[in-house]
Design a protein around this motif. Structure first.
Motif, PDB file in Angstrom:
ATOM      1  N   LEU A  99     -88.702  72.704  73.750  1.00 12.91           N
ATOM      2  CA  LEU A  99     -87.603  73.110  73.367  1.00 12.91           C
ATOM      3  C   LEU A  99     -87.589  74.759  73.246  1.00 12.91           C
ATOM      4  N   VAL A 100     -86.718  75.757  73.735  1.00 12.60           N
ATOM      5  CA  VAL A 100     -86.751  77.122  73.855  1.00 12.60           C
ATOM      6  C   VAL A 100     -85.346  77.620  73.767  1.00 12.60           C
ATOM      7  N   ASP A 101     -84.765  77.990  72.589  1.00 11.03           N
ATOM      8  CA  ASP A 101     -83.591  78.425  72.350  1.00 11.03           C
ATOM      9  C   ASP A 101     -83.355  79.849  72.830  1.00 11.03           C
ATOM     10  N   GLU A 102     -81.932  80.334  73.266  1.00  7.16           N
ATOM     11  CA  GLU A 102     -81.558  81.399  73.580  1.00  7.16           C
ATOM     12  C   GLU A 102     -81.914  81.640  75.140  1.00  7.16           C
ATOM     13  N   TYR A 103     -81.351  81.108  76.196  1.00  8.49           N
ATOM     14  CA  TYR A 103     -81.685  81.054  77.626  1.00  8.49           C
ATOM     15  C   TYR A 103     -81.512  82.597  78.207  1.00  8.49           C
ATOM     16  N   SER A 123     -93.575  92.459  78.004  1.00  7.64           N
ATOM     17  CA  SER A 123     -93.880  91.115  78.296  1.00  7.64           C
ATOM     18  C   SER A 123     -93.913  90.816  79.741  1.00  7.64           C
ATOM     19  N   ARG A 124     -94.360  89.496  80.067  1.00  6.97           N
ATOM     20  CA  ARG A 124     -94.631  89.277  81.561  1.00  6.97           C
ATOM     21  C   ARG A 124     -93.178  89.328  82.426  1.00  6.97           C
ATOM     22  N   HIS A 125     -92.111  88.718  81.622  1.00 11.90           N
ATOM     23  CA  HIS A 125     -90.756  88.688  82.531  1.00 11.90           C
ATOM     24  C   HIS A 125     -89.923  89.399  81.460  1.00 11.90           C
ATOM     25  N   PRO A 126     -88.906  90.109  81.953  1.00 13.46           N
ATOM     26  CA  PRO A 126     -88.044  91.030  81.149  1.00 13.46           C
ATOM     27  C   PRO A 126     -86.952  89.869  80.392  1.00 13.46           C
ATOM     28  N   LYS A 127     -86.728  88.763  81.099  1.00 15.68           N
ATOM     29  CA  LYS A 127     -85.757  87.728  80.290  1.00 15.68           C
ATOM     30  C   LYS A 127     -86.379  86.451  80.332  1.00 15.68           C
ATOM     31  N   ARG A 128     -85.790  85.623  79.274  1.00 23.45           N
ATOM     32  CA  ARG A 128     -86.332  84.443  78.732  1.00 23.45           C
ATOM     33  C   ARG A 128     -86.000  83.480  79.698  1.00 23.45           C
TER      34      ARG A 128
END
Length: 893
Positions: free
Chosen positions: A108-112, A120-125
């Protein structure tokens, strides 16, 4: 009775299902606004899944201090967060590597739509979640409707708030399941007042700004509509994959045209919403006129609009080049079966609107069976284009030299006109000024020509229109003629200047095409992947004037194979981006969604058998425009194809070598097993007889057996020596002990040897009188001649005649061995001197059955600096002749 065809499943739908195999499933809990209970609903569903035996882990959940949400976290395994330094403090982010290492069944990962901290590795979650899904992990996440990219401008108009964190519609559409968490606006406002959404101070500000009843109603409607569209899409996919028929008519297809103005993003988003509303695919294009060169700002706007279209799910983005924008758009629309075109309102000004020359007017006038949608920008100021803004966008040369030369051309026209009118009475000298205008247009372009037109207008009026030396015009028809001249001069300058720019652009494109063609030709000549890499980086650096590098895998590690200018190694971030591009088969590094802080942009080198490496470009913050990116991708594709060709050539060579080695091994084993076994059997039999019956055998019989053992042993010795000689020949280790050789004596020795071996053929020796001696190695020359004669004895037949002849031709002596047997077949003749080449007989040859006799002879002759050749047939369709040519460097004294 008519037969009805059984409905079949859609291949595209089945392919979509097949592509999902091995990929994790994504479930999105969608809400209209914060506080509707998305995270709460996700945790409840997660608790149910965990109680059902599913391995559930919480990667990151934001409770925002809500008590009931925090209570649901109890009992879950929660991954520790990753601390990332940002602006002097530590920011807690989702730990992607920890999730990949733990590898649960469901996370479970909140706030898509969350934006990760820089570094970070990616700028967006949502990109983190994409990586989780690619490894087969199921992911549940939450999203508010205002974070969808296609609704960004709509949300801004509704709420007066610009949402910065957005999710591309393509990522949203990849969700396998959508759960709508709905709450009426009154209930949400009640929760907000009770402090269940934000703390009291924050809640009060939220009610005054975002959480207004009208806003919430509109957001709820958008969420419901989007959920309904997704349900329709899921239903259609299930019908197609299950082969269920439906009343499906020919679908709509939408084309959006973007330009250089600031309203292009709004036009793209409008096209996306229109496509979603009617369930139609859509495309995005921009049209450029030949010779038109966009400045950096205009190019950036076009690129951003096309990239936005790609993120929103456009099937294709393309740049068209045509002089007639309207006809090119309609041609492309007809070719792509487009039914609706979306354009922005033209900013050509009031005159274009009145005379109907704007793009929307022209499309409406010429389009047939195509609907035209015109998007009007909200801000009227965006449609105003002042003259000074237009001029600032024109490609006026930074040097004043073209304008100075244009002025000098007008001055020369004035001098020539005054000189001619002083000699000859000319009613009109305007053509002289037109020549000056044409000179400026052809030599320097439009704007120097326009300046030249104005100066010509003033000079013509001042020096040649009565009253002269004033700007006053006495007669009305002369004023009319003067303005007609000005219009003709400006029009002529525009036409000539545009022709010059178009010619210049055509030359530039031709030069670029030629460079690519020459690059492709050079690639085909490179022998291996490293040479291809070195040539490619030099070429790419020459094209884009940026450092270039290629990394190739060596034992599962990417190594820097080539770079220009030379680089020893890459920094850590760039190396990580290169590894990502290679492993994930997608662009990474600067200007992408993966490790954008890296200095380099890396593109994977793809071939038909997978990835062969990555190509990198050092951007240093200066991003590539669309043309440069296309050029880089083209060079990347050509390089990958050349590396694939080099790999295939290497594999073919290795396969050929392996095949040849296997053939030699099999032939050698066959020769040894047959030709060596025969004399060994004779020796064994003779020795056994001597041992068993020696004392009782007659002396004559015992002597014959001993002679047989001796002959067969010599036979084996000769075969072994031939094999060793062939090895020395191939290794280039054949040592020559030259001496003067009498050809007649050599022939006599060879004939005697053949007769001792049991040759029944007739032999004839024909030597030219006074033939000189030959400087050669006597034993090796005897071996070569013996092999050739032995070959004739074996294949010519027992009744054949063999002739040994010698004569001198210029500075060479020619030794010929000719027989009148059946000859050498046409298929064997070209390779008769190759190793293990055999005729129809399998008894052996002069090399004692190994097929090496003539190959050894050729090696010996070559070592002497001579040549050997075979000819067949010789006469009457029969016979064979093998001739040796040896150089006569000097004559024996």
């Amino acid at each position: 009775m008519a037969l009805t065809e059984t409905p079949r499943a859609s291949p595209d739908a089945l392919l979509t299902l097949a592509n999902r195999e091995g990929r994790g499933r994504l479930k999105i809990f969608l809400g209209a606004a914060p506080g509707v209970g998305k995270t709460y609903a996700m945790l409840q569903a997660g608790r149910t899944a965990r109680e059902g035996g599913t391995d559930v882990v919480i990667g990151l959940v934001e409770t925002h201090g809500r008590q009931e949400t925090e209570e649901l976290l109890q009992g879950f395994e929660i991954l520790p967060r990753l601390s990332v330094p940002y602006r002097g403090r530590m920011v807690q982010e989702f730990d992607l590597d920890a999730a990949l290492l733990r590898r649960p069944r469901l996370i479970l990962v909140d706030e898509y739509a969350h934006t990760n901290a820089p570094g970070s590795r990616h700028p967006k979650r949502w990109q983190d979640i994409e990586e989780l899904l690619a490894t087969g992990i199921d992911v549940w996440t939450t999203l508010n409707i205002q974070h969808l990219e296609s609704l960004n401008d709509v949300i801004q108009r509704i709420t007066r708030v610009r949402v910065r964190e957005t999710v591309p519609d393509t990522a949203f559409d990849e969700a396998d399941e959508l759960v709508l968490v709905d709450l009426p606006p009154d209930e949400l406002l009640k929760r907000l007042a009770e402090g269940k959404v934000y703390v009291q101070d924050t809640a009060a500000r939220a009610v005054d700004n975002f959480f207004r009843p009208n806003n919430l109603v509109a957001l709820r409607e958008l969420a419901l509509r989007r959920a309904a569209e997704r349900i329709d899409s899921d239903l259609l996919e299930r019908m197609q994959s299950g082969g269920v028929e439906g009343p499906w008519a020919a679908g709509e297809r939408i084309l959006v045209c973007v330009g250089t103005d600031e309203s292009s993003p709004a036009v793209v988003r409008h096209a996306k919403r229109l496509a979603d509303a009617i369930g139609a695919p859509w495309l995005a294009v921009t049209v450029e006129r030949p010779g038109t060169i966009l400045d950096n700002e205009e190019r950036r706007r076009v690129d951003e609009a096309l990239q936005l279209a790609e993120r929103l799910g456009a099937e294709e983005t393309k740049t068209l080049v045509a002089g007639d924008m309207v006809q090119e758009l309609l041609r492309f629309a007809r070719f792509e079966n487009v039914t609706q075109i979306v354009v922005g309102r033209s900013r050509g000004g009031l005159w274009s609107e009145l005379v109907g020359h704007s793009l929307p007017h022209q499309l409406v006038h010429h389009a047939e069976d195509i609907a035209i949608h015109v998007v009007t920008p909200k801000d009227g100021q965006a449609r105003k284009v002042r003259w000074w803004n237009r001029i600032s966008r024109m490609k006026v040369s930074q040097s004043w030299a073209p304008f100075l030369w244009s002025a000098l051309a007008v001055a020369a026209a004035i001098v020539i006109g005054l000189a001619m009118t002083s000699v000859v009475s000319l009613p009109n000298v305007s053509m002289i000024f037109l020549v000056a205008v044409l000179f400026a247009a052809v030599r320097f372009g439009i704007w120097p020509a326009v300046v030249s037109s104005i100066l010509s207008f003033l000079g013509y009026n001042f020096f040649f229109i009565d009253p002269v030396y004033t700007f006053t015009v006495a007669r009305p028809h002369e004023l009319l003629a003067l303005f007609i001249f000005l219009g003709a001069a400006v029009l002529t300058s525009a036409i000539a200047g545009r022709a010059r720019e178009q010619a210049s652009a055509a030359v530039s494109r031709a030069r670029a095409t030629r460079r690519l063609y020459e690059f492709t030709r050079r690639l085909s000549s490179f022998p291996d992947a490293n040479a291809v890499a070195e040539g490619a980086v030099v070429e790419l650096n020459g094209y884009l004037h940026r450092p270039a590098a290629i990394l190739l895998p060596q034992n599962d590690i990417l190594e820097l194979a080539a770079s220009w200018p030379p680089e020893d190694q890459l920094d850590t971030a760039s190396a990580s981006a290169a590894r990502w591009a290679y492993e994930k088969d997608e662009a990474a590094g600067a200007g992408t969604g993966t490790l954008p802080s890296a200095r380099w942009l890396f593109l994977p080198l793809r071939s038909s058998h997978g990835r062969v490496g990555v190509m990198g470009l050092a951007l240093d913050g200066n991003m590539l425009d669309s043309e440069a990116r296309t050029l880089a991708e083209t060079v990347t594709e050509l390089t990958a194809a050349a590396m694939e060709r080099a790999r295939l050539a290497r594999e073919i060579t290795a396969a050929h070598t392996a095949t040849e080695t296997e053939r030699v091994r099999n032939t050698l084993l066959t020769s040894i097993s047959h030709d060596f076994r025969t004399p060994l059997a004779s020796i064994l039999g003779a020795a056994t007889s001597l041992i068993d019956y020696g004392p009782r055998m007659p002396e004559r019989a015992r002597q014959d057996l001993l002679d047989q053992v001796k002959d067969e042993a010599e036979h084996l010795d000769r075969m072994v020596r031939n094999l060793l000689s062939m090895t020395r020949v191939e290794a280039g280790a054949l040592e020559l002990r030259r001496d003067w050789v009498d050809v007649r004596e050599a022939f006599d020795r060879v004939v005697a040897l053949a007769r001792r071996r049991g040759a029944t053929q007739g032999f004839r020796v024909a030597i030219e009188p006074d033939i000189p001696f030959v400087l050669a190695d006597p034993s090796l020359l005897d071996q070569a001649l013996a092999n050739i004669v032995g070959n004739a004895v074996r294949y010519a037949g027992p009744e054949a005649q063999v002739e040994l002849a010698a004569h001198q031709e210029g500075g060479e002596i020619v030794l010929c061995v000719t027989d009148n047997g059946p000859g050498i077949s046409s298929t064997l003749l070209p390779k008769v001197f190759e190793k293990f080449a055999r005729g129809r007989e399998q008894d052996g040859d002069g090399g004692e059955g190994t097929g090496l006799g003539l190959a050894i002879a050729k090696g010996i002759v070559d070592a002497h600096g001579g040549s050997i050749a075979a000819e067949s047939p010789v006469a009457d369709g029969h016979g064979a002749c093998i001739s040796i040519r040896l150089p006569l460097k000097e004559t024996k004294p």
